[in-house]
Design a protein around this motif. Structure first.
Motif, PDB file in Angstrom:
ATOM      1  N   GLY A 172       0.809  -1.220   0.000  1.00  0.00           N
ATOM      2  CA  GLY A 172       0.000   0.000   0.000  1.00  0.00           C
ATOM      3  C   GLY A 172       0.840   1.267   0.000  1.00  0.00           C
ATOM      4  O   GLY A 172       2.040   1.253   0.297  1.00  0.00           O
ATOM      5  N   SER A 173       0.173   2.355  -0.319  1.00  0.00           N
ATOM      6  CA  SER A 173       0.886   3.631  -0.468  1.00  0.00           C
ATOM      7  C   SER A 173       1.289   4.240   0.870  1.00  0.00           C
ATOM      8  O   SER A 173       2.305   4.932   0.967  1.00  0.00           O
ATOM      9  CB  SER A 173       0.016   4.625  -1.247  1.00  0.00           C
ATOM     10  OG  SER A 173      -1.175   4.907  -0.530  1.00  0.00           O
ATOM     11  N   ALA A 231       2.884   6.964  16.178  1.00  0.00           N
ATOM     12  CA  ALA A 231       3.393   6.856  14.809  1.00  0.00           C
ATOM     13  C   ALA A 231       3.619   5.402  14.418  1.00  0.00           C
ATOM     14  O   ALA A 231       3.291   4.978  13.299  1.00  0.00           O
ATOM     15  CB  ALA A 231       4.692   7.654  14.677  1.00  0.00           C
ATOM     16  N   LEU A 232       4.191   4.611  15.329  1.00  0.00           N
ATOM     17  CA  LEU A 232       4.415   3.191  15.037  1.00  0.00           C
ATOM     18  C   LEU A 232       3.091   2.444  14.870  1.00  0.00           C
ATOM     19  O   LEU A 232       2.988   1.529  14.044  1.00  0.00           O
ATOM     20  CB  LEU A 232       5.234   2.550  16.158  1.00  0.00           C
ATOM     21  CG  LEU A 232       6.721   2.935  16.231  1.00  0.00           C
ATOM     22  CD1 LEU A 232       7.357   2.354  17.482  1.00  0.00           C
ATOM     23  CD2 LEU A 232       7.451   2.446  14.987  1.00  0.00           C
ATOM     24  N   SER A 233       2.089   2.831  15.647  1.00  0.00           N
ATOM     25  CA  SER A 233       0.787   2.167  15.512  1.00  0.00           C
ATOM     26  C   SER A 233       0.176   2.433  14.141  1.00  0.00           C
ATOM     27  O   SER A 233      -0.487   1.557  13.567  1.00  0.00           O
ATOM     28  CB  SER A 233      -0.163   2.626  16.626  1.00  0.00           C
ATOM     29  OG  SER A 233      -0.565   3.980  16.446  1.00  0.00           O
ATOM     30  N   MET A 234       0.407   3.643  13.619  1.00  0.00           N
ATOM     31  CA  MET A 234      -0.059   3.944  12.265  1.00  0.00           C
ATOM     32  C   MET A 234       0.641   3.053  11.239  1.00  0.00           C
ATOM     33  O   MET A 234       0.013   2.531  10.308  1.00  0.00           O
ATOM     34  CB  MET A 234       0.197   5.414  11.942  1.00  0.00           C
ATOM     35  CG  MET A 234      -0.622   6.406  12.740  1.00  0.00           C
ATOM     36  SD  MET A 234      -0.181   8.107  12.285  1.00  0.00           S
ATOM     37  CE  MET A 234      -1.245   9.048  13.369  1.00  0.00           C
ATOM     38  N   ALA A 235       1.939   2.889  11.417  1.00  0.00           N
ATOM     39  CA  ALA A 235       2.704   2.054  10.487  1.00  0.00           C
ATOM     40  C   ALA A 235       2.293   0.586  10.588  1.00  0.00           C
ATOM     41  O   ALA A 235       2.324  -0.152   9.591  1.00  0.00           O
ATOM     42  CB  ALA A 235       4.194   2.202  10.762  1.00  0.00           C
ATOM     43  N   CYS A 236       1.904   0.151  11.790  1.00  0.00           N
ATOM     44  CA  CYS A 236       1.524  -1.253  11.988  1.00  0.00           C
ATOM     45  C   CYS A 236       0.162  -1.594  11.383  1.00  0.00           C
ATOM     46  O   CYS A 236      -0.081  -2.754  11.000  1.00  0.00           O
ATOM     47  CB  CYS A 236       1.489  -1.572  13.483  1.00  0.00           C
ATOM     48  SG  CYS A 236       3.117  -1.674  14.262  1.00  0.00           S
ATOM     49  N   PRO A 279      -1.568  -1.009   8.451  1.00  0.00           N
ATOM     50  CA  PRO A 279      -1.661  -1.692   7.150  1.00  0.00           C
ATOM     51  C   PRO A 279      -1.079  -3.100   7.187  1.00  0.00           C
ATOM     52  O   PRO A 279      -1.609  -4.008   6.541  1.00  0.00           O
ATOM     53  CB  PRO A 279      -0.850  -0.778   6.211  1.00  0.00           C
ATOM     54  CG  PRO A 279      -0.774   0.540   6.892  1.00  0.00           C
ATOM     55  CD  PRO A 279      -0.782   0.234   8.345  1.00  0.00           C
ATOM     56  N   LEU A 280       0.004  -3.298   7.960  1.00  0.00           N
ATOM     57  CA  LEU A 280       0.617  -4.621   8.046  1.00  0.00           C
ATOM     58  C   LEU A 280      -0.319  -5.611   8.736  1.00  0.00           C
ATOM     59  O   LEU A 280      -0.437  -6.766   8.314  1.00  0.00           O
ATOM     60  CB  LEU A 280       1.942  -4.526   8.800  1.00  0.00           C
ATOM     61  CG  LEU A 280       3.052  -3.716   8.110  1.00  0.00           C
ATOM     62  CD1 LEU A 280       4.264  -3.591   9.012  1.00  0.00           C
ATOM     63  CD2 LEU A 280       3.446  -4.366   6.787  1.00  0.00           C
ATOM     64  N   LEU A 281      -0.974  -5.160   9.803  1.00  0.00           N
ATOM     65  CA  LEU A 281      -1.912  -6.041  10.510  1.00  0.00           C
ATOM     66  C   LEU A 281      -3.095  -6.424   9.620  1.00  0.00           C
ATOM     67  O   LEU A 281      -3.529  -7.585   9.613  1.00  0.00           O
ATOM     68  CB  LEU A 281      -2.416  -5.343  11.778  1.00  0.00           C
ATOM     69  CG  LEU A 281      -1.384  -5.162  12.908  1.00  0.00           C
ATOM     70  CD1 LEU A 281      -1.954  -4.269  14.008  1.00  0.00           C
ATOM     71  CD2 LEU A 281      -0.966  -6.519  13.468  1.00  0.00           C
TER      72      LEU A 281
END
Length: 586
Positions: free
Chosen positions: A28-29, A360-365, A367-369
């Motif tokens: 994803g973007s 910030a890390l939760s935002m990055a996580c 899409p992966l989740l």
């Protein structure tokens, strides 16, 4: 690198390298933007030393996104979803805030600090969630609408949280009442302006036929509403969203959406880049255990609350898990609220820095989740069942689009209205729009030769385009755009004269209606009957002439640029017509 121009080149370069790679990998973007931001930020190549000022500017992307979402939600549709907005939103916010506060209290934080942190972390990221829903075409699905209801309530909940922080800090809230009252008065003023001022003003601008003025007015409208809310200490996004809702029924909605869309896309991408640049990953080395624990607490607690809500609403187990993951991250407004909490001496700067990184890390996580759930638990093919708890939302994509509602196009429109067949209509004459909307027609302002406007009007979902605009060159350009970008849409085109019909047919438009041809045939039939010719004979004559003329038109299309051939076919046509009429007379 110093200087706006150099930084813009760096950001564009990083985006063009990493974004296609992440999309190619199916990540994803959003993750691509985050990775690009980390790469050029202080902890990467350090090409940009401070991403904070970029983040403040890029927040306009979130503002523009919420305005466009508001444009899709007319007040009556919003009112129809009031149960979801209040019920879902309030349940998620209160339950998440209290549960998070309890967990942080058990970890040794002060009661006041725990309540503040719980309320701040209960907010989710509007930008991340809506972007993911748009990318996966799920914004209109039941769980997509539920997610948006929660996000909208959270945006409103920012107001009481802002009022709560001074109380928890022990500094009093004398300004809270006037601030809330000022916010309510501002919203009331926006509603009044939207009803009585905005449409006349946009109509006056539209008459000037200046595209740049319309774009500037659209930006001024959004940014003005956002600035008003920010000045009152409230959410900029809330102001932009309300402005969008107020214009959802406006005839200029499609044009506003078309003008805002490019700015939204660029600034929203810049927002994700800035989030990546501001992630202080050094804290992972200093406090790895705490950061990991806080991240698990945030994602796990919010996902648990959301999954319980989803199961109560009788969603499937797979849908429940996806819904929990979708809104489990922290929100972009947490950065602002944590800064406010530090200023009030409610939260110390070290804890605020840790929580900023966790958000910030939760935002990055996220899409992966979601990718992991989709990969490990593939969706079963089944007949979709409507969600009993969701109010049905009407389709915004009728199967007919009418381009041009002048004397020709409005005849089709009136018949469709009589048959209760919905359609979307576009016209570039503000006076014509105002007149036709008084009769109940849904007509929008816009230049139909623009591809982005046709896309926003939902032409890709339509079956038929009635191309009834008066200008010949604009008609040809629109037909070409539609044939190239929407090949499945059937074009029924108005032709002003024979030459226009030649050009449309030569371009591949099969259904061409010459605007004076049918009326001319009727006039000929009436003339003959008035002269004493029997009506059956007059009908046969007109029918024969129509068949001959259509055949000649087909033949002349091939030689439309050869003057000599056109004269030859015309002469032959006159001879055939003369012989035909003599035969009928005998």
């Amino acid at each position: 690198m110093d200087g706006f121009f150099a930084q813009a080149l760096v950001l564009l370069g990083a985006t063009l390298i990493l974004l296609p790679l992440f999309q190619r990998l199916g990540l994803g973007s959003i993750l691509g933007y985050l990775a690009a931001g980390i790469a050029v930020g202080p902890l990467g190549l350090a090409l940009i030393s401070d991403g904070t000022h970029v983040l403040h500017f890029a927040e306009l992307g979130v503002v523009l996104m919420l305005f466009l979402v508001g444009l899709e939600l007319a007040p009556q549709h919003l009112w129809a979803q009031r149960r979801s907005l209040v019920g879902l939103g309030a349940t998620q916010m209160v339950a998440s805030a209290l549960l998070l506060a309890a967990v942080f209290l058990s970890l040794g934080l002060d009661m006041r600090v725990s309540l503040a942190v719980g309320a701040i972390l209960a907010l989710s990221s509007t930008a991340f969630v809506i972007q993911m829903l748009v990318e996966t075409n799920q914004l209109g699905t039941p769980h997509g609408r539920s997610a948006f209801s929660i996000l909208l309530f959270q945006d409103v909940a920012v107001i009481p949280i802002l009022l709560l922080l001074p109380v928890l800090a022990g500094t009093g809230s004398d300004e809270g009442g006037p601030q809330l009252l000022a916010g309510l008065l501002a919203l009331a003023g926006m509603v009044a302006a939207g009803r009585y001022l905005l449409n006349p003003w946009l109509g006056w601008l539209a008459k000037l036929r200046n595209r740049e003025l319309m774009s500037a007015s659209a930006l001024m409208l959004v940014l003005g509403a956002a600035a008003l809310m920010e000045h009152l200490g409230l959410s900029m996004g809330l102001g932009a969203f309300v402005a969008g809702v107020l214009l959802a029924n406006s005839p200029y909605r499609e044009q506003l959406e078309t003008d805002i869309q490019p700015f939204k896309g660029l600034l929203l991408g810049l927002f994700f880049l800035a989030i990546g640049m501001t992630m202080d990953l050094r804290l992972l080395l200093d406090f790895p255990g705490k950061i990991a624990l806080y991240l698990v607490i945030l994602l796990g607690t919010k996902a648990l609350v959301l999954m319980v809500i989803s199961r109560i609403r009788k969603a499937t187990w797979r849908g429940t898990l996806l819904f929990g993951m979708l809104l489990s991250q922290g929100g972009e407004f947490a950065f602002v609220l944590l800064t406010q909490a530090v200023t009030l001496n409610l939260v110390d700067s070290t804890l605020a820095g840790q929580l900023n990184l966790v958000v910030a890390l939760s935002m990055a996580c996220t899409p992966l989740l979601l990718k992991a759930v989709a990969a490990l638990w593939p969706e079963e093919t089944r007949t979709p069942r409507p969600d009993l708890e969701e109010e049905a939302m009407p389709s915004h994509h009728p199967s007919v689009v009418i381009a041009g509602l002048g004397r020709f196009g409005q005849i089709t429109a009136r018949i469709l209205v009589g048959r209760q067949i919905p359609f979307t209509a576009l016209d570039s004459d503000p006076d014509e729009i105002d007149l036709l909307r008084r009769f109940g027609n849904e007509v929008y302002f816009g230049d139909v030769t623009r591809l982005d406007l046709l896309q926003n009007a939902g032409l890709e979902h339509a079956r038929v385009l009635v191309l009834a605009i008066d200008d010949v060159e604009a008609s040809m350009k629109t037909a070409s755009l539609v044939q190239h970008h929407f090949p499945k849409v059937t074009i029924i085109a108005r032709a002003r004269d024979r030459n226009h019909a030649f050009r449309l047919r030569a371009q591949g438009v099969k259904l061409v209606v010459r605007e004076t041809f049918e009326s001319g045939l009727l006039s000929a039939r009436l003339t003959l009957t008035e002269l004493g010719v029997p009506e059956s004979t007059a009908l046969d004559l007109v029918r024969s002439f129509r068949a001959l003329d259509e055949r000649m038109l087909e033949e002349q299309i091939e030689h439309r640029d050869d003057h000599a051939k056109l004269l030859e076919t015309s002469a032959r046509g006159r001879e055939e017509l003369s012989a035909l009429l003599k035969q009928d007379e005998s």
